[in-house]
Design a protein around this motif. Structure first.
Motif, PDB file in Angstrom:
ATOM      1  N   MET A   1      48.199 133.583  69.857  1.00  0.00           N
ATOM      2  CA  MET A   1      48.026 132.585  70.913  1.00  0.00           C
ATOM      3  C   MET A   1      48.716 131.277  70.572  1.00  0.00           C
ATOM      4  O   MET A   1      49.195 130.580  71.434  1.00  0.00           O
ATOM      5  N   ALA A   2      48.755 130.934  69.281  1.00  0.00           N
ATOM      6  CA  ALA A   2      49.327 129.635  68.900  1.00  0.00           C
ATOM      7  C   ALA A   2      50.827 129.610  69.058  1.00  0.00           C
ATOM      8  O   ALA A   2      51.405 128.568  69.338  1.00  0.00           O
ATOM      9  N   ALA A   3      51.509 130.775  68.865  1.00  0.00           N
ATOM     10  CA  ALA A   3      52.965 130.807  68.932  1.00  0.00           C
ATOM     11  C   ALA A   3      53.478 130.419  70.313  1.00  0.00           C
ATOM     12  O   ALA A   3      54.366 129.571  70.440  1.00  0.00           O
ATOM     13  N   PRO A   4      52.970 131.004  71.414  1.00  0.00           N
ATOM     14  CA  PRO A   4      53.423 130.552  72.732  1.00  0.00           C
ATOM     15  C   PRO A   4      53.136 129.081  72.974  1.00  0.00           C
ATOM     16  O   PRO A   4      53.925 128.370  73.588  1.00  0.00           O
ATOM     17  N   MET A   5      51.989 128.620  72.489  1.00  0.00           N
ATOM     18  CA  MET A   5      51.647 127.202  72.660  1.00  0.00           C
ATOM     19  C   MET A   5      52.650 126.323  71.946  1.00  0.00           C
ATOM     20  O   MET A   5      53.072 125.292  72.467  1.00  0.00           O
ATOM     21  N   LEU A   6      53.068 126.735  70.738  1.00  0.00           N
ATOM     22  CA  LEU A   6      54.029 125.960  69.968  1.00  0.00           C
ATOM     23  C   LEU A   6      55.361 125.918  70.681  1.00  0.00           C
ATOM     24  O   LEU A   6      56.028 124.898  70.729  1.00  0.00           O
ATOM     25  N   GLN A 304      48.289 127.861  63.425  1.00  0.00           N
ATOM     26  CA  GLN A 304      47.317 126.861  63.853  1.00  0.00           C
ATOM     27  C   GLN A 304      46.577 127.329  65.107  1.00  0.00           C
ATOM     28  O   GLN A 304      47.157 127.981  65.975  1.00  0.00           O
ATOM     29  N   GLN A 305      45.318 126.996  65.200  1.00  0.00           N
ATOM     30  CA  GLN A 305      44.539 127.355  66.371  1.00  0.00           C
ATOM     31  C   GLN A 305      45.039 126.594  67.592  1.00  0.00           C
ATOM     32  O   GLN A 305      45.570 125.499  67.489  1.00  0.00           O
ATOM     33  N   ASP A 306      44.837 127.217  68.764  1.00  0.00           N
ATOM     34  CA  ASP A 306      45.351 126.612  69.990  1.00  0.00           C
ATOM     35  C   ASP A 306      44.823 125.204  70.218  1.00  0.00           C
ATOM     36  O   ASP A 306      45.556 124.315  70.654  1.00  0.00           O
ATOM     37  N   ASP A 312      47.546 118.173  68.555  1.00  0.00           N
ATOM     38  CA  ASP A 312      48.688 117.597  67.854  1.00  0.00           C
ATOM     39  C   ASP A 312      49.932 117.509  68.720  1.00  0.00           C
ATOM     40  O   ASP A 312      50.921 116.909  68.317  1.00  0.00           O
ATOM     41  N   ARG A 313      49.891 118.133  69.916  1.00  0.00           N
ATOM     42  CA  ARG A 313      51.091 118.146  70.744  1.00  0.00           C
ATOM     43  C   ARG A 313      51.568 116.738  71.039  1.00  0.00           C
ATOM     44  O   ARG A 313      52.775 116.469  71.042  1.00  0.00           O
ATOM     45  N   SER A 314      50.645 115.839  71.306  1.00  0.00           N
ATOM     46  CA  SER A 314      51.033 114.472  71.648  1.00  0.00           C
ATOM     47  C   SER A 314      51.728 113.774  70.499  1.00  0.00           C
ATOM     48  O   SER A 314      52.556 112.903  70.704  1.00  0.00           O
ATOM     49  N   HIS A 315      51.397 114.166  69.227  1.00  0.00           N
ATOM     50  CA  HIS A 315      52.050 113.532  68.073  1.00  0.00           C
ATOM     51  C   HIS A 315      53.540 113.824  68.075  1.00  0.00           C
ATOM     52  O   HIS A 315      54.352 113.008  67.695  1.00  0.00           O
TER      53      HIS A 315
END
Length: 349
Positions: A1-6, A304-306, A312-315
């Protein structure tokens, strides 16, 4: 799940997480501080009373007679490489450099011998002077390589500030203990030093706190003073666990000179369990391909968990927008993987 989010991280034009904060952004110096804080890159400004006007004005290059400011961040050579835990402070330094201000990466060739107690439940393992010197040399090379990659891959035609790497051993080696205590120690008050959270938590621990660790904040305060005197440095950048040390530097400089300086903290990067990433914690992910391979670095972010990726996306949103424009170099790691290529092009792989 984390890979698509990344992978989606760099495709989102503006995250709703910080859109609300960006409404307050104004052009110029204030926007240079407000936008990173809205995105979550900057966490706290100190002293808070001066950050509404004095700090933005300090960075306003449009004011008559204004000149580039100097910002510094310290890196203690407790290991022979930078790691993921250093990423946000490095992004902060690069942010100011691209805005035309000068930045200093200070290697703690002397302070590493004492050990920073901030955020720790027990004392650090003592390092020999020879080991610290070797680590300091390696850290300097790593910082210079990152700065060179940043300049090569992100140049935008605007005049940038300088990136300087210093080592505090250059001035502490010249100090004599009794003279230092007599001239510097008298400006610090025990009650104030003891009130720091980093000191309080250690004093309450079973192991307690050594005098060397207790004295660390005095040396870091002197670093700030030395850079203020010799390089005109008025801003210190550090992790959120460094706020007490930054406050000590502010108070020391204000007592001696009457001038105001400022501190900016960034959030700590933690593991999925909430533990601080670093060598001492045994969970460091290194920014050195000889210690952590590019694939392992990529896997760290993929695992990393979703919810933590969302947090952290905003960072990293601003960095990702710039990274998309960078061309892929010959040494791009994992060329078949777009996400890892982005990491490589940012100069961090």
């Amino acid at each position: 799940m984390a890979a698509p989010m990344l992978r989606r991280l760099c495709r989102v034009p503006q995250s709703l997480v910080w859109l609300r904060g960006l409404r307050a952004v104004r052009p110029g110096a204030r926007g240079m501080l407000v936008a990173p804080r809205a995105r979550g890159l900057f966490k706290e400004f100190f002293p808070e009373s001066g950050t509404k006007t004095e700090l933005p004005e300090l960075f306003d290059r449009r004011r008559a007679g204004s000149s580039p400011q100097t910002v510094y961040c310290g890196f203690d050579p407790t290991g022979d490489s930078l790691h993921v835990g250093h990423l946000l402070t490095l992004l902060g330094l690069f942010h100011f450099q691209r805005a035309g201000h000068n930045v200093i990466a200070l290697v703690g060739g002397s302070t590493a011998l004492l050990g920073d107690p901030s955020g720790r439940t027990k004392g650090r393992e003592a390092l020999s002077a020879e080991c610290v010197r070797a680590n300091a040399h390696a850290l300097r090379r790593g910082l210079e390589a990152l700065a060179a990659n940043h300049a090569r891959l992100f140049a935008d035609g605007r005049p940038w500030g300088s990136f300087t790497v210093l080592d505090n051993a250059a001035w502490f080696q010249e100090q004599h203990l009794v003279d230092f205590l007599a001239t510097v120690g008298g400006h610090f008050r025990m009650g104030t030093l003891l009130s720091r959270l980093s000191v309080q938590s250690r004093l309450k621990s079973p192991e307690g706190m050594s005098l060397a660790e207790f004295f660390y904040q005095v040396l870091q305060a002197y670093d700030f003073y030395y850079l203020f005197q010799h390089y005109g440095c008025r801003v210190q950048l550090g992790g959120s666990d460094q706020l007490g040390n930054i406050m000590s530097g502010y108070e020391f400089i204000h007592k001696l000179t009457g001038e105001d300086v400022f501190g900016i903290t960034v959030p700590l990067i933690t593991s999925t369990t909430g533990a601080k990433l670093g060598k001492s914690a045994g969970n460091a992910v290194w920014l050195n391909r000889e210690k952590t391979s590019p694939f392992e670095l990529y896997q760290f972010f993929v695992r990393q968990q979703d919810d933590s990726v969302e947090r952290d996306r905003s960072h990293h949103a601003a960095t990702c927008q710039r990274t998309r424009k960078a061309s892929c170099s010959e040494t791009t790691c994992c060329r078949s993987n777009k996400a890892c290529s982005r990491t490589r092009r940012s100069g961090l792989c």
